[in-house]
Write an enzyme that holds these catalytic residues in place. Structure first.
Site, PDB file in Angstrom:
ATOM      1  N   GLN A 104       1.072  -1.477   0.097  1.00 48.50           N
ATOM      2  CA  GLN A 104       0.285  -0.378   0.093  1.00 48.50           C
ATOM      3  C   GLN A 104       0.635   1.742  -0.286  1.00 48.50           C
ATOM      4  OE1 GLN A 104      -1.910   0.476   3.988  1.00 48.50           O
ATOM      5  NE2 GLN A 104      -3.894   1.669   2.230  1.00 48.50           N
ATOM      6  N   GLY A 105       0.871   2.416  -0.638  1.00 51.21           N
ATOM      7  CA  GLY A 105       1.568   3.418  -0.623  1.00 51.21           C
ATOM      8  C   GLY A 105       0.336   4.635  -0.948  1.00 51.21           C
ATOM      9  N   SER A 129       0.567   5.297   2.688  1.00 54.11           N
ATOM     10  CA  SER A 129       1.014   7.010   3.980  1.00 54.11           C
ATOM     11  C   SER A 129       2.290   7.960   3.683  1.00 54.11           C
ATOM     12  CB  SER A 129       1.546   6.045   5.378  1.00 54.11           C
ATOM     13  OG  SER A 129       0.084   6.000   5.987  1.00 54.11           O
ATOM     14  N   GLU A 181     -12.005  -1.625   5.710  1.00 56.27           N
ATOM     15  CA  GLU A 181     -11.040  -2.616   6.543  1.00 56.27           C
ATOM     16  C   GLU A 181     -11.553  -3.142   8.570  1.00 56.27           C
ATOM     17  OE1 GLU A 181      -7.722   0.572   7.070  1.00 56.27           O
ATOM     18  OE2 GLU A 181      -6.388  -0.135   6.947  1.00 56.27           O
ATOM     19  N   SER A 239      -5.867   6.726  14.345  1.00 51.05           N
ATOM     20  CA  SER A 239      -4.667   6.567  15.469  1.00 51.05           C
ATOM     21  C   SER A 239      -6.908   6.621  16.651  1.00 51.05           C
ATOM     22  CB  SER A 239      -4.930   7.798  16.510  1.00 51.05           C
ATOM     23  OG  SER A 239      -4.944   9.105  15.766  1.00 51.05           O
ATOM     24  N   ASN A 240      -6.384   5.891  17.968  1.00 47.38           N
ATOM     25  CA  ASN A 240      -7.867   5.616  18.155  1.00 47.38           C
ATOM     26  C   ASN A 240      -7.829   7.245  18.180  1.00 47.38           C
ATOM     27  OD1 ASN A 240      -7.553   3.165  18.046  1.00 47.38           O
ATOM     28  ND2 ASN A 240      -6.896   2.944  20.740  1.00 47.38           N
ATOM     29  N   GLU A 241      -7.149   8.282  18.825  1.00 46.94           N
ATOM     30  CA  GLU A 241      -7.562   9.617  18.780  1.00 46.94           C
ATOM     31  C   GLU A 241      -8.780  10.332  17.574  1.00 46.94           C
ATOM     32  OE1 GLU A 241      -4.828   8.911  19.451  1.00 46.94           O
ATOM     33  OE2 GLU A 241      -4.361   8.850  21.391  1.00 46.94           O
TER      34      GLU A 241
END
Lengths: 400, 382, 400, 382
Positions: free
Chosen positions: C126-127, C129, C244, C385-387
Site C-alpha cells: 500500500q502506498g 502514507s 477495513e 489513530s484511536n484519537e
C-alpha cells in the site's frame, strides 16, 4: 538535599498534637470521623480556641494575627489538624477574604474585619460563581451601579457554600459593563442582612445542603465596602484563587479517611472474614496509599519551593498537580469507603440529613458512605475543574 | 443470530416507553417518591393492564410466556425512566422463585395473583454479615412438625416495606457459610413475628430491614428443596442480575443522552462546551462503555434462561463485572461533564448516577463478580 | 431477537474447522502460535490452498471468486481462521486493492489483476502514507505528471507494510496540484520492478522489519494503470478504508492470544506455583476476556446491521468502537503475555530477528513476548489513530 | 526538609550531564551498542576519573562517601542518557554487597579495584523458576572443606558477560523456597566450571545466562552469613531498586521532553498537533505521572540507606509500584503521541520506551511490589 523533618519541625509537630489532644473535644472529633458535615457551633468553638492560642490564621501577616511560621511549619500544622481530624477553619474568611483585605484593603477595613474573621465573629461566604458561568468565572453578570455613596447590586450568585450560616458575602460584581471581560469587575463586601439579599438552598445529590443560591435585588452596599480600587476586582480574585493551593491536595484528610477505611474494613466481613484481611482489598487500598504518599512529597516540594523563594502568593502552575491528584485520591478514598459497606451502603439515613427520628439502620457508620462518594464528585469540578487544571499545566508548564 | 426485535417485542417496548414518557417526568417522579408508598400505585395498575406482571410466566401458568428478552426490554425502559415501582422484586425475583422453585400448587396459587398486580413480592436475602455471598445465611429455619420456625434478621430487602409476601433464605442445617442446608420460604409480611422497618434507599427506592422472631410457617411455604435451596437461589439471582443489566443499559443510555445534550447547549468561554475535544472524547468513552455494556447485557440475556448453570453463571458474572466498570465510567463522567448542575437534586443526571451506583452494588459489585468468574477459571476457558 | 447461531451457521463453522484441520500444516500453525511473523512462503502456500477451495476472497463479488456468503458467514470464517490460527490473507491485495479494482477498475484490470490477487501470484503493498502526513492522509505530496501515455511519479511513501516482498504497490498520487486537498488525487497501480522504485527498510522498536519507505523517482507508470477516473482517487481510498473495519477488531486473534497466555502461564511459575493458579493474574486475564466477549458481540451487532441493510461498503461510524476497543484489547493481551514471562522477557533473541545462530535462551517461547508488546503499540496508531476514531464518533455519532 | 542539591551535588550532576551530553548522542549510543562490549570502555574510564565508581563507598574504604542521594543523582543522569555501561551492576549492586556484606578483608580487597574501574561486577540471582522471588534459589552451594562447590544456572544476569566477578546466590541448606539457607558467593567469571553466555537485552543492554558446574570457591568467597544471606540480598536489592527508581525518572523525563517537543513541531491538519486539547491533556497526564514518580523516588532515596528493614522495604515496594504504573503511562503515551515515528528504531523515544519497560520488570514488576506491600499491611498502616 535532606528529606527528613528537622528536630525543630518534629518538636513543633508534637506541640500541635499535644494541643489537639488537650483542646479538641472528643465528640467534635468523633463527628468528623463519622463523616458528618461540620456543625456551625463546632467550628465557631474551635476557631475561637485556635484564635486564643494565636493559631487561627497562621499564614496571615504577623501584624494581623499571623504566626510567622515558614511554609513547612504551616504545612505541618495543616497536615496534623487534618489527620486528627480537627474542624478546618472556614476557608472563605481565613484563606480567602482575609488575605485579600490584609493585602488590598484599607486601614479601616483591616482593623474592622480581620480580627472578626480570625475569631469567626463573622461567618463569610463567597459570591463568585454565577449560573451559567462555571469555570468561565469572568463571564459574571451581577452588576453594581453607583448611586451616591452606595452601590446598588443586582444579580445572582450560586454554589455559595455554607451561605446559609453567613453574616457576610464577598462578591465579584461588574461595575463597568462596557469594559472587556476581566476588566470592569470590582470586589465588594456585602452584609447578608441587607434588604434584597435572599439565600435559597441547593440540595445536592448526597441529600445534603451545603451550597446555596444567593439572589441580590437592589441591594444597597456602602461604597466603603469596596476593597481596593473599582474595576480591579479581577486581580484580587486571582490573588485569592492562587492562595487556595496549599490546602487543595488535602493529604491529611485523605490520610484520616484511609485510617477510617481500615478501621471499618476490620469490622465488615467479606467471605466470612474481616474485609481488612482480604488481600485484594488491601491491594486496592495500598495503591491509593502509594499515590497519597507520592502526593504528600509532591506537596512538600511545592511548599519547599515556596519557602525558598518567599511566599509570593503567586501560584506555581505545577501546583495544579495538587488539585488533580488530590481530588482523584479523595474520590478514590470515598469510593473505597463505600465499597467497604457492601450492600449496607444502600439505606438512606434520613436522620443524618434532616434530623428526623427514624431508628438508625445497622451499621450506622455506613450512613455517610454513599453520600460521601456522591458529594466528593464535586472536588474534581469546583475550584477550576480538573480539565481546567490540565489546560493550565499544558499552557503554563509545558508551553503547549 | 438476530439482534432485531420481533413485532410484538417492538410493540411492547414502544407502548411501555410511551406510558413512561407520559407519566415519568422529573416532577412526577419526585411526587411518587414523596408519596406514602414511595412509588406510583397508579402506574402499578397500568403495568398490570399492559401485562407486564404476567409477562415472565408460562402461558399454562396464566402468564404471557415472555423470555429473558422481553424482560430485558421492559427493564431497559424502566431504567430509562428511573421507575420506582416494585416490578423487579415482584415479577423478576419473585417471579423466578415461582417459576423455578414453585410446585404446581404454589404456581397455581401465586402466579395469577402476581399477574393481576394483586401480590407484591420481595426477596429477603442479605444479612448483616453476608456481604454478597448468597450462601452466608445466619437466619435459621427450625423444623417444627411439618413446618418451620424462622428466626433472624435480613438487611436491605428491596421493596420489603410494600411486599405482601417475602421470599426468605434461612438455614435448615449446617454452618453459617455452608452451601448445603439453605431453604427458601415464602413468608407473609404480616405474619406473627415479622417486623418490617422500611426506609428510603440512596437512589430513591424503598427497602426494609426485616426481623423474624419465631415466625411459624407451614410446609407449603417451602420453595424447592428446604435442605438444598442454594441452586434455586442462584438461578433466581442470575435471572435478576440479567434483568438489572438491562435496566443498567437504560440508566446509562439516559445519562449519556442527557450529557451529550448538555454539551451541545452549555456554553463556556463563548462556545458550546461540546466543542472542547477533551469533553468530546470523554463523551465517546461513555459511548464506548455503553455499547460494550449493551453487548454484555445481551449476552447475559441470551444465557439467562439457560439450564446450564455454569455457562449461565459465567455470563452473569461477566455482565456484572463489565457493567459495573462501564457504569462507573458513564456515571462519573456524566457528573463531571455536567459540572456543578450535575451535583444537584434538581437535575436528572444526578439521580441516574445514584441509581447506577446502587445498581452496581446490588447482588455483588464488579470486583466480586470478576473474582468469582476468575475463580471459575475465567470466561473463555471452557 | 435471537442471539444463537443457526444450525446452518454451526454446520458451516464445523466445515471451516474441518478444512483447517485437514489442510493447514501443523508447522505453519505452530509458527503463528509462537508469535513469529508470517513467512512469505507460508502465506503464498496457504492463499493457494484457500483459492483452490474457493475461499480466498469470500467477500468479493461472486463473478470474481467471491463465495456469496452473508456477513455472518464471513464473520464466522474470519473468526475461525484467526482463532485457529491460520495465516491471514494479505490484506493489501484481498481486502484493499482487490475490492477497489472489482468496483472501480475497468474490465481489463479486473480480468488481469483479480485472479492473480486471489491466488497471491502478485504480492501487493500500500502506498498511501507519506512522511509527515500521519493521520492527515490527504496532505500527501507524491506527484504524478502525465507524459504521453505514462505518468511520471515522484515522491516518497512510508509505513509500507511488507513492501519488501511486494510485486506491486497501489498508490495515491497527486495529479492536480492546484486542486484542494482531497481533490486532485488519483489511484495508481505501480509495478515494483519499474526503474526508480526503491524500497528501504524501517526497523521498528521490536527489532523487526515489517514496514518500509518506498522512494519513487521519475517512475514511469503506464496510464492504463490508473484505476477509475483521474483525480477521483480519494473516493476510492475512502471506499478502501471503509472496508477495513470488519477485520479490525481481531476478536479471533485475541482469543488465540488469550489461549496462548493460558498455555504459557501454566508453564511459568510464580511463588513456586503455576502462574495460571494465581488468582490475581487470572482476574486480570478474565477482565480482558470479558471485554473481548463484549467486543465480539459488539462486532456481531455491526455485522448483523450490515447484513440487514446489505453490505453497502460504507462504514458505520459506530464501528470506530471496533478499532478502539479491538486495539486496546490486543495491547492488553500482548502486555499480559509479556507479564507471563517475568524476568525472562528481557533477553533479545537475535535469531528470531536475523536468523543468526546463537543458541536459544530459555524459555524460547519468551522470545516474542516483549517484541510483541512493543510491536502492538502500533495498533492504536495506524489505520487512523484511536484519537482520530474518537473524533469520528464524536462528530458522526454524537453530533458534537 | 530540603529538596535542593548541595553545591557538591550540583557539580556532580552538572559535570556528569555535560559528559553525557557530549558523548551520548543517538549515533554515539548506537555505535557503543554495536561494539564488542555493547557499551563504551572509554566512558567507563571517564566515569572512573569522575569518581563515580568510588562514589558509594565509605571514605575509610577508599570511597567518596556518597549517600543514596548522590547515587540517585548519577542514576537519573545515566537514565536520561540511556547509558549502557555496567555501572548499576558494579557500583550499585556489587557495591552494596561489598558495603553491607563485605568483611574488612573483602572490602579492602575489592573496593579499591571497583573504585579504580578495574573490577566489574554482576549479580547472578534470577533463575528459570524464581520469577521475582529472591528466596527462590535452586542453585546449590555444597560445603566442601572450608569452601563450597556451586552447581546451578542463573538467568538474565545483567552485564554478566563483561563482569570480572559475579555475586551469586546459592542454597547452602533447606528447600528451594526456604528463606533460610541462602548464601552469597563472589565467584570469578573465569573460574573452572563457570559458563557465561552473553546476549543483548530488549533495551539494548547486555546480559548473560550463567551456568555453574561444580565450581569450587574458597571460604573467602562467602559474603555475610552463608546460611542466612537473604537479609543481605534484600538490602542490596532495595539499594538497587532505589537507584533504578532514580534512573527511571531520568528515562521518563527524557521521554516527556521529547514528546512535548514533538507536539510543538509536528504539524497535522495545518496546525501543530500540540494544539489538540486531547494530546495536551495526555502530555499533562505524563507530566503528573512523572512528578508523582519523582516524589516517590525521592522517598525511596530517603529510605534506601535506612537500617530499618521494614520501613525501607515499604518505601522500596511503593516506589516500584508507583514508578511501574507511571512508567507505563509515560512510555505508552510517549509512543502514542509520537505516532508512527515513535515505533522506529531511528527515533530516540522508542529506545526510552523499551528501557522503561524493562526497568519495570527488573527486580519485580509493579504488581509484584504492590502485592508485597499489601501483604505487609500497606504503606500507611505503621
Amino acid at each position: 538535599m535532606d528529606l527528613r523533618y528537622t528536630d525543630e519541625q518534629l518538636a513543633f509537630r508534637d506541640e500541635v498534637r499535644a494541643f489537639l489532644t488537650e483542646n479538641l473535644p472528643e465528640e467534635i472529633r468523633a463527628r468528623l470521623i463519622d463523616g458528618e458535615k461540620v456543625r456551625k457551633e463546632d467550628l465557631v468553638f474551635w476557631s475561637r480556641v485556635l484564635n486564643e492560642k494565636g493559631w487561627a490564621v497562621p499564614h496571615w501577616p504577623v501584624e494581623h494575627g499571623g504566626t510567622g511560621w515558614d511554609p513547612m511549619k504551616q504545612y505541618i500544622f495543616l497536615e496534623e489538624t487534618q489527620k486528627w481530624p480537627a474542624p478546618q477553619p472556614l476557608a472563605f474568611g481565613v484563606n480567602m477574604v482575609g488575605p485579600v483585605i490584609a493585602t488590598f484593603g484599607n486601614a479601616g477595613q483591616k482593623a474592622h474585619y480581620l480580627p472578626r474573621i480570625a475569631n469567626l465573629d463573622d461567618w463569610w461566604c463567597q459570591g463568585f460563581s454565577e449560573p451559567g458561568a462555571g469555570s468561565d468565572l469572568a463571564s459574571l453578570k451581577t452588576r453594581a451601579v453607583r448611586d451616591g455613596d452606595h452601590y446598588v447590586v443586582n444579580g445572582q450568585k450560586t454554589w455559595t457554600t455554607l451561605g446559609q450560616f453567613a453574616d457576610w458575602i464577598f462578591c465579584l460584581v461588574r461595575t463597568d459593563p462596557e469594559a472587556k471581560k476581566q476588566s470592569g469587575i470590582s470586589f465588594l463586601l456585602i452584609d447578608m442582612k441587607t434588604p434584597g439579599v435572599e439565600v435559597r438552598p441547593i440540595q445536592t445529590i448526597d441529600g445534603g445542603h451545603e451550597v446555596n443560591e444567593v439572589f441580590l435585588t437592589d441591594v444597597r452596599v456602602p461604597v466603603e465596602n469596596l476593597v481596593g480600587e473599582e474595576n480591579k476586582g479581577w486581580d484580587y480574585a486571582k490573588f485569592l484563587l492562587g492562595n487556595e493551593r496549599t490546602n487543595i491536595a488535602r493529604v491529611g484528610m485523605s490520610k484520616q479517611r484511609i485510617a477510617r477505611i481500615r478501621e471499618l474494613a476490620a469490622l465488615e466481613l467479606s467471605g466470612g472474614r474481616p474485609l481488612l484481611d482480604d488481600p485484594r482489598f488491601i491491594e486496592k487500598l495500598t495503591a491509593v496509599e502509594i499515590e497519597l504518599k507520592a502526593l504528600e512529597l509532591t506537596q512538600l516540594r511545592v511548599v519547599a519551593a515556596d519557602a525558598k523563594r518567599g511566599n509570593t502568593g503567586k501560584p506555581d502552575p505545577a501546583s495544579s498537580i495538587l488539585k488533580i491528584k488530590g481530588s482523584e485520591i479523595q474520590q478514590a478514598t470515598t469510593a473505597l469507603l463505600m465499597e467497604v459497606m457492601g450492600p449496607h451502603a444502600l439505606p438512606y439515613h434520613e436522620d443524618e440529613i434532616d434530623g428526623s427520628n427514624e431508628l438508625p439502620i445497622e451499621p450506622d457508620y455506613a450512613a455517610s458512605a454513599a453520600p460521601g462518594y456522591f458529594n466528593f464528585r464535586k472536588v474534581s469540578i469546583y475550584g477550576g475543574s480538573n480539565e481546567i487544571q490540565k489546560n493550565i499545566i499544558a499552557k503554563a508548564v509545558l508551553g503547549l | 443470530m438476530d439482534f432485531d426485535l420481533s413485532e410484538e417485542q417492538s410493540i411492547l417496548k414502544d407502548s411501555l416507553d410511551r406510558l413512561l414518557g407520559d407519566t415519568y417526568g422529573f416532577e412526577d417522579r419526585k411526587r411518587y417518591m414523596a408519596s406514602a408508598e414511595g412509588w406510583s400505585p397508579q402506574l402499578w395498575s397500568q403495568y398490570t393492564e399492559m401485562g407486564l406482571l404476567a409477562l415472565p410466566f408460562a402461558e399454562e401458568d396464566g402468564g404471557l410466556g415472555g423470555t429473558a428478552v422481553e424482560t430485558a426490554i421492559v427493564m431497559e425502559s424502566l431504567g430509562k425512566a428511573l421507575a420506582l415501582e416494585p416490578y423487579f422484586t415482584t415479577a423478576i425475583l419473585g417471579g423466578a422463585f415461582l417459576r423455578y422453585g414453585g410446585n404446581d400448587d404454589q404456581r397455581a396459587r401465586y402466579i395469577p395473583a402476581v399477574a393481576e398486580g394483586a401480590l407484591k413480592l420481595a426477596f429477603a436475602q442479605v444479612e448483616r454479615n453476608s456481604r454478597f455471598d448468597l450462601h452466608h445465611v445466619e437466619t435459621t429455619a427450625r423444623k417444627d412438625g411439618s413446618g418451620y420456625v424462622l428466626n433472624g434478621q435480613k438487611s436491605v430487602v428491596l421493596h420489603g416495606d410494600c411486599a405482601d409476601k417475602l421470599f426468605v433464605t434461612a438455614r435448615t442445617a449446617g454452618d453459617v457459610r455452608d452451601e448445603n442446608g439453605i431453604g427458601v420460604f415464602l413468608v407473609d409480611a404480616t405474619a406473627q413475628g415479622v417486623t418490617v422497618r422500611g426506609y428510603r434507599t440512596q437512589d430513591g427506592l424503598r427497602a426494609a430491614e426485616v426481623t423474624f422472631d419465631n415466625v411459624a410457617v407451614g410446609a407449603e411455604a417451602v420453595f424447592g428443596d428446604a435442605e438444598n435451596g442454594l441452586p434455586l437461589v442462584r438461578r433466581v439471582v442470575d435471572t435478576g442480575i440479567a434483568a438489572l443489566a438491562a435496566e443498567s443499559i437504560g440508566v446509562m443510555s439516559a445519562m449519556h443522552a442527557l450529557t451529550v445534550d448538555y454539551l451541545k447547549v452549555r456554553k463556556q468561554f463563548g462556545v458550546a462546551i461540546g466543542q472542547f475535544q477533551v469533553l468530546q472524547h470523554a463523551a465517546v468513552d461513555m459511548f464506548v462503555a455503553i455499547e460494550q455494556a449493551r453487548s454484555i447485557s445481551l449476552y447475559a440475556t441470551m444465557m439467562a434462561d439457560s439450564d446450564d448453570a455454569t455457562e449461565r453463571t459465567r455470563a452473569i458474572h461477566a455482565a456484572k463485572a463489565e457493567i459495573g466498570r462501564g457504569g462507573k465510567i458513564v456515571g462519573e463522567n456524566a457528573i463531571q461533564l455536567h459540572g456543578g448542575v450535575g451535583m444537584t437534586m434538581e437535575y436528572a443526571v444526578g439521580h441516574y448516577f445514584k441509581r447506577m451506583t446502587m445498581l452496581n452494588i446490588a447482588h455483588g459489585d464488579a470486583d466480586y463478580h470478576l473474582r468469582a468468574l476468575a475463580a471459575m477459571g475465567g470466561l473463555l476457558a471452557a
